[in-house]
Enzyme design. Sequence first.
Site, PDB file in Angstrom:
ATOM      1  N   TYR A  56     -19.961  29.120 -27.730  1.00  0.00           N
ATOM      2  CA  TYR A  56     -19.298  27.858 -27.410  1.00  0.00           C
ATOM      3  C   TYR A  56     -17.799  28.106 -27.461  1.00  0.00           C
ATOM      4  O   TYR A  56     -17.173  28.128 -28.500  1.00  0.00           O
ATOM      5  CB  TYR A  56     -19.658  26.768 -28.415  1.00  0.00           C
ATOM      6  CG  TYR A  56     -21.093  26.317 -28.407  1.00  0.00           C
ATOM      7  CD1 TYR A  56     -21.960  26.650 -27.372  1.00  0.00           C
ATOM      8  CD2 TYR A  56     -21.597  25.551 -29.446  1.00  0.00           C
ATOM      9  CE1 TYR A  56     -23.287  26.227 -27.377  1.00  0.00           C
ATOM     10  CE2 TYR A  56     -22.909  25.119 -29.462  1.00  0.00           C
ATOM     11  CZ  TYR A  56     -23.750  25.462 -28.430  1.00  0.00           C
ATOM     12  OH  TYR A  56     -25.058  25.045 -28.456  1.00  0.00           O
ATOM     13  N   PHE A 201     -29.837  18.502 -26.185  1.00  0.00           N
ATOM     14  CA  PHE A 201     -29.750  17.430 -25.187  1.00  0.00           C
ATOM     15  C   PHE A 201     -30.532  16.211 -25.672  1.00  0.00           C
ATOM     16  O   PHE A 201     -31.336  15.629 -24.937  1.00  0.00           O
ATOM     17  CB  PHE A 201     -30.293  17.924 -23.844  1.00  0.00           C
ATOM     18  CG  PHE A 201     -29.665  17.266 -22.636  1.00  0.00           C
ATOM     19  CD1 PHE A 201     -28.352  16.849 -22.646  1.00  0.00           C
ATOM     20  CD2 PHE A 201     -30.398  17.077 -21.476  1.00  0.00           C
ATOM     21  CE1 PHE A 201     -27.777  16.258 -21.551  1.00  0.00           C
ATOM     22  CE2 PHE A 201     -29.837  16.486 -20.353  1.00  0.00           C
ATOM     23  CZ  PHE A 201     -28.521  16.075 -20.401  1.00  0.00           C
ATOM     24  N   PRO A 202     -30.330  15.795 -26.947  1.00  0.00           N
ATOM     25  CA  PRO A 202     -31.173  14.739 -27.527  1.00  0.00           C
ATOM     26  C   PRO A 202     -30.997  13.368 -26.889  1.00  0.00           C
ATOM     27  O   PRO A 202     -31.896  12.529 -26.976  1.00  0.00           O
ATOM     28  CB  PRO A 202     -30.738  14.707 -28.993  1.00  0.00           C
ATOM     29  CG  PRO A 202     -29.334  15.213 -28.978  1.00  0.00           C
ATOM     30  CD  PRO A 202     -29.316  16.273 -27.906  1.00  0.00           C
ATOM     31  N   LEU A 203     -29.849  13.147 -26.225  1.00  0.00           N
ATOM     32  CA  LEU A 203     -29.639  11.862 -25.569  1.00  0.00           C
ATOM     33  C   LEU A 203     -30.102  11.876 -24.126  1.00  0.00           C
ATOM     34  O   LEU A 203     -30.059  10.859 -23.441  1.00  0.00           O
ATOM     35  CB  LEU A 203     -28.160  11.479 -25.640  1.00  0.00           C
ATOM     36  CG  LEU A 203     -27.625  11.231 -27.057  1.00  0.00           C
ATOM     37  CD1 LEU A 203     -26.121  10.992 -27.021  1.00  0.00           C
ATOM     38  CD2 LEU A 203     -28.334  10.065 -27.699  1.00  0.00           C
ATOM     39  N   GLY A 204     -30.554  13.045 -23.641  1.00  0.00           N
ATOM     40  CA  GLY A 204     -31.006  13.132 -22.268  1.00  0.00           C
ATOM     41  C   GLY A 204     -29.873  12.860 -21.298  1.00  0.00           C
ATOM     42  O   GLY A 204     -28.698  12.991 -21.606  1.00  0.00           O
TER      43      GLY A 204
END
Length: 275
Positions: A56, A201-204
């Site tokens: 990152y 990507f938990p919030l999509g």
Amino acid sequence: MFTLGGDLPVRRLGYGTAQLTGPGYWGPRGDARDAVAVLRRAVERGVNLIDTADNYGPSVAEELVAEALRPYPEDLVIATKGGVVRTGDSAWHVDGRPEQLRAMCEASLRRLRLERIDLYQLHRLDPAVPMAEQLGALDELREEGKIRHVGLDTVSAEQLTSAMELTSVASVQNRYNLADRASEPLLELCEERGIAFLPWFPLGNGALTGDPECARIVAAHGATPGQVALAWLLHRSPVLCPTPGTGTLAHLEENLDAARLSLGAAELSRLSALG
């Protein structure tokens, strides 16, 4: 709370550092002081699981973690990843050679200014290198006291099963959210074996947040769609430990407030049906 690796208690809503870097996870996002403020506020709010990676930036996120949080609180768990080499903002190269993994891990130790990394995750399995050699390199680092626990990123249930025959695995990271349940078999295996599942990507992408059913639940709780998506993950399984990332204080506060959201059984059922 979830006990990572059997000995590290973590609050299940953590913080991911990818959004502290620029577009394509390349270079800095902006003023480093803003990133430092976000990291410090996350810990002030009780976050004790920080998820980062050597690529990152590259290197930028790990250096910010050290700048913002050292001396580290005793209960802070830092997870980082290695196994991917960056050569540009759209260039990702998997490299699981044992000598490369060792060099990456030791570089992360220097940037994070740690003697031991709590959770070191293989960012991708390298198809050109036998799994036993990749995991063997991490085992050696663990035996030397440079790694406490080993995790895997982006694997199938079958690959996790094979990996567990070679070494102990404390966590996996796969894409999983309200809209994307492709890793359901992996989640079930993690539940059976007590392995942490850190959904990336938990919030999509917001694909379901405009759904009328989802909108009704959001309105009923006076919440935001993102908070409902995170709350659903926290309710979905006790091994799910989302680490949503953001570069702003306002969005951080919004994400962390999702832990206070209590969804009823009928709401959870309706949300699950959307996927």
